[in-house]
Scaffold this active site. Structure first.
Site, PDB file in Angstrom:
ATOM      1  N   HIS A   1       7.017  -6.453  -4.548  1.00 51.79           N
ATOM      2  CA  HIS A   1       7.374  -6.500  -3.121  1.00 51.79           C
ATOM      3  C   HIS A   1       8.419  -7.584  -2.950  1.00 51.79           C
ATOM      4  O   HIS A   1       8.336  -8.625  -3.597  1.00 51.79           O
ATOM      5  CB  HIS A   1       6.154  -6.867  -2.264  1.00 51.79           C
ATOM      6  CG  HIS A   1       6.563  -7.404  -0.924  1.00 51.79           C
ATOM      7  ND1 HIS A   1       6.909  -6.581   0.132  1.00 51.79           N
ATOM      8  CD2 HIS A   1       6.758  -8.672  -0.477  1.00 51.79           C
ATOM      9  CE1 HIS A   1       7.276  -7.323   1.156  1.00 51.79           C
ATOM     10  NE2 HIS A   1       7.190  -8.601   0.822  1.00 51.79           N
TER      11      HIS A   1
ATOM     12  N   LYS B   1       3.196  -7.153  -8.124  1.00 54.48           N
ATOM     13  CA  LYS B   1       1.958  -6.451  -7.787  1.00 54.48           C
ATOM     14  C   LYS B   1       1.102  -6.244  -9.051  1.00 54.48           C
ATOM     15  O   LYS B   1       1.592  -6.412 -10.180  1.00 54.48           O
ATOM     16  CB  LYS B   1       2.315  -5.100  -7.155  1.00 54.48           C
ATOM     17  CG  LYS B   1       3.137  -5.205  -5.856  1.00 54.48           C
ATOM     18  CD  LYS B   1       3.422  -3.807  -5.295  1.00 54.48           C
ATOM     19  CE  LYS B   1       4.394  -3.813  -4.142  1.00 54.48           C
ATOM     20  NZ  LYS B   1       4.688  -2.438  -3.659  1.00 54.48           N
TER      21      LYS B   1
ATOM     22  N   TYR C   1       1.148  -6.730   5.319  1.00 56.67           N
ATOM     23  CA  TYR C   1       1.663  -5.382   5.631  1.00 56.67           C
ATOM     24  C   TYR C   1       1.357  -5.052   7.083  1.00 56.67           C
ATOM     25  O   TYR C   1       0.458  -4.277   7.376  1.00 56.67           O
ATOM     26  CB  TYR C   1       1.018  -4.335   4.713  1.00 56.67           C
ATOM     27  CG  TYR C   1       1.588  -4.294   3.312  1.00 56.67           C
ATOM     28  CD1 TYR C   1       2.939  -4.018   3.099  1.00 56.67           C
ATOM     29  CD2 TYR C   1       0.782  -4.485   2.194  1.00 56.67           C
ATOM     30  CE1 TYR C   1       3.464  -3.964   1.805  1.00 56.67           C
ATOM     31  CE2 TYR C   1       1.313  -4.431   0.903  1.00 56.67           C
ATOM     32  CZ  TYR C   1       2.643  -4.170   0.721  1.00 56.67           C
ATOM     33  OH  TYR C   1       3.165  -4.100  -0.546  1.00 56.67           O
TER      34      TYR C   1
ATOM     35  N   ASN D   1       5.345   0.468  -7.647  1.00 57.76           N
ATOM     36  CA  ASN D   1       6.742   0.110  -7.872  1.00 57.76           C
ATOM     37  C   ASN D   1       6.910  -1.376  -8.212  1.00 57.76           C
ATOM     38  O   ASN D   1       7.942  -1.975  -7.950  1.00 57.76           O
ATOM     39  CB  ASN D   1       7.600   0.528  -6.674  1.00 57.76           C
ATOM     40  CG  ASN D   1       7.095  -0.061  -5.378  1.00 57.76           C
ATOM     41  OD1 ASN D   1       6.243  -0.947  -5.395  1.00 57.76           O
ATOM     42  ND2 ASN D   1       7.623   0.402  -4.260  1.00 57.76           N
TER      43      ASN D   1
ATOM     44  N   GLU E   1       6.278 -13.960   6.305  1.00 61.54           N
ATOM     45  CA  GLU E   1       5.358 -13.656   5.209  1.00 61.54           C
ATOM     46  C   GLU E   1       4.888 -14.910   4.447  1.00 61.54           C
ATOM     47  O   GLU E   1       3.713 -14.998   4.070  1.00 61.54           O
ATOM     48  CB  GLU E   1       6.043 -12.714   4.202  1.00 61.54           C
ATOM     49  CG  GLU E   1       6.282 -11.312   4.751  1.00 61.54           C
ATOM     50  CD  GLU E   1       7.156 -10.434   3.842  1.00 61.54           C
ATOM     51  OE1 GLU E   1       7.307  -9.252   4.152  1.00 61.54           O
ATOM     52  OE2 GLU E   1       7.683 -10.945   2.826  1.00 61.54           O
TER      53      GLU E   1
HETATM   54  P1  ADP Z   1       9.402  -1.678   0.266  1.00 61.19           P
HETATM   55  O1  ADP Z   1       8.270  -2.192  -0.590  1.00 61.19           O
HETATM   56  O2  ADP Z   1      10.479  -1.036  -0.574  1.00 61.19           O
HETATM   57  O3  ADP Z   1       9.946  -2.694   1.237  1.00 61.19           O
HETATM   58  P2  ADP Z   1       7.875  -0.395   2.448  1.00 61.19           P
HETATM   59  O4  ADP Z   1       7.712  -1.743   3.063  1.00 61.19           O
HETATM   60  O5  ADP Z   1       8.371   0.725   3.316  1.00 61.19           O
HETATM   61  O6  ADP Z   1       8.808  -0.458   1.137  1.00 61.19           O
HETATM   62  O7  ADP Z   1       6.471   0.093   1.853  1.00 61.19           O
HETATM   63  C1  ADP Z   1       5.586  -0.814   1.259  1.00 61.19           C
HETATM   64  C2  ADP Z   1       4.990  -0.201   0.010  1.00 61.19           C
HETATM   65  O8  ADP Z   1       4.249   0.976   0.366  1.00 61.19           O
HETATM   66  C3  ADP Z   1       6.010   0.317  -1.014  1.00 61.19           C
HETATM   67  O9  ADP Z   1       6.507  -0.696  -1.869  1.00 61.19           O
HETATM   68  C4  ADP Z   1       5.205   1.351  -1.757  1.00 61.19           C
HETATM   69  O10 ADP Z   1       4.389   0.764  -2.758  1.00 61.19           O
HETATM   70  C5  ADP Z   1       4.307   1.931  -0.668  1.00 61.19           C
HETATM   71  N1  ADP Z   1       4.876   3.172  -0.092  1.00 61.19           N
HETATM   72  C6  ADP Z   1       5.908   3.261   0.763  1.00 61.19           C
HETATM   73  N2  ADP Z   1       6.157   4.531   1.096  1.00 61.19           N
HETATM   74  C7  ADP Z   1       5.241   5.290   0.434  1.00 61.19           C
HETATM   75  C8  ADP Z   1       4.950   6.695   0.344  1.00 61.19           C
HETATM   76  N3  ADP Z   1       5.646   7.590   1.039  1.00 61.19           N
HETATM   77  N4  ADP Z   1       3.934   7.102  -0.445  1.00 61.19           N
HETATM   78  C9  ADP Z   1       3.198   6.201  -1.130  1.00 61.19           C
HETATM   79  N5  ADP Z   1       3.418   4.870  -1.095  1.00 61.19           N
HETATM   80  C10 ADP Z   1       4.417   4.409  -0.335  1.00 61.19           C
END
Ligand code: ADP
Length: 197
Positions: free
Chosen positions: A155, A11, A51, A152, A166
């Site tokens: 993805h 990202k 997403y 973070n 995807e």
């Molecule tokens: P992952 O990326 O670990 O598979 P998700 O698909 O649930 O997680 O969420 C997609 C992205 O949305 C996450 O990587 C993160 O950047 C963001 N995200 C998820 N949950 C939250 C939250 N509670 N608050 C803010 N950002 C979030």
């Protein structure tokens, strides 16, 4: 099994923090094979297709934001679902904010292996030794109450099936390389019982 694919996005925060090499190194040393790379600024359309979160996700994520706002004494002016949708908007905003590196990897259990080394979503609870656990400090509390997505770095696909959904959003079929890595011989061909003379 050998051909299982998984999809990764480094990202904009990974690019901005000059962590692409570090992350690629961690992915590469697993022994998985890189079969595609692309460095682009994504479009909103690509991000929304990627997403494709559902109401369950909005509610779950939004409820956490609502509780965090309560804890911080911040005003609550939206429903949990609306806060959840705001996170999704935040994801799209983050991904369209600058260049990202798209990667496809292939190999035995590719999706699970990459998920394991990427680590859980939130930096505080992702395991030590994982990409997110070692390299990030953002939190749900900080991001959620600022109305943005947790930074973070990366993805990765949830599963091989999710990767199959995807990958076509980001790559044409002919952009995926079909080649053999010498490394693969160790796993699939060589009988290590016979290496001592
Ligand atoms: P992952 O990326 O670990 O598979 P998700 O698909 O649930 O997680 O969420 C997609 C992205 O949305 C996450 O990587 C993160 O950047 C963001 N995200 C998820 N949950 C939250 C939250 N509670 N608050 C803010 N950002 C979030």
């Amino acid at each position: 099994m050998k051909k299982e694919k998984t999809f990764v996005i480094l990202k904009p925060d990974a690019v901005q923090r000059s962590l692409m090499g570090e992350i690629i190194h961690r992915l590469e040393r697993t022994g998985l094979k890189f079969i595609a790379f692309k460095f682009i600024v994504p479009t909103k359309e690509q991000c929304y297709s990627h997403y494709n979160k559902d109401d369950k996700w909005f509610l779950e994520k939004g409820t956490r934001v609502l509780n965090d706002r309560q804890t911080k004494g911040l005003p609550i002016d939206k429903t949990a679902t609306e806060y959840g949708k705001e996170i999704n908007e935040g994801n799209v905003r983050l991904l369209t904010s600058g260049p990202v590196l798209l990667i496809v990897l292939e190999g035995n259990q590719a999706a699970g292996i990459v998920r394991k080394i990427v680590g859980g979503t939130e930096p505080l609870t992702s395991d030590v030794g994982t990409i997110r656990g070692d390299l990030t400090i953002d939190s749900y509390m900080l991001a959620g109450t600022d109305g943005r997505a947790v930074r973070n770095l990366i993805h990765c696909s949830e599963s091989a099936e999710e990767a199959e959904r995807e990958i076509p959003i980001w790559f044409k079929k002919e952009e995926l390389m079909d080649y053999r890595l010498l490394n693969e011989a160790i796993l699939y061909d060589v009988n290590l019982d016979g290496i001592l003379e």
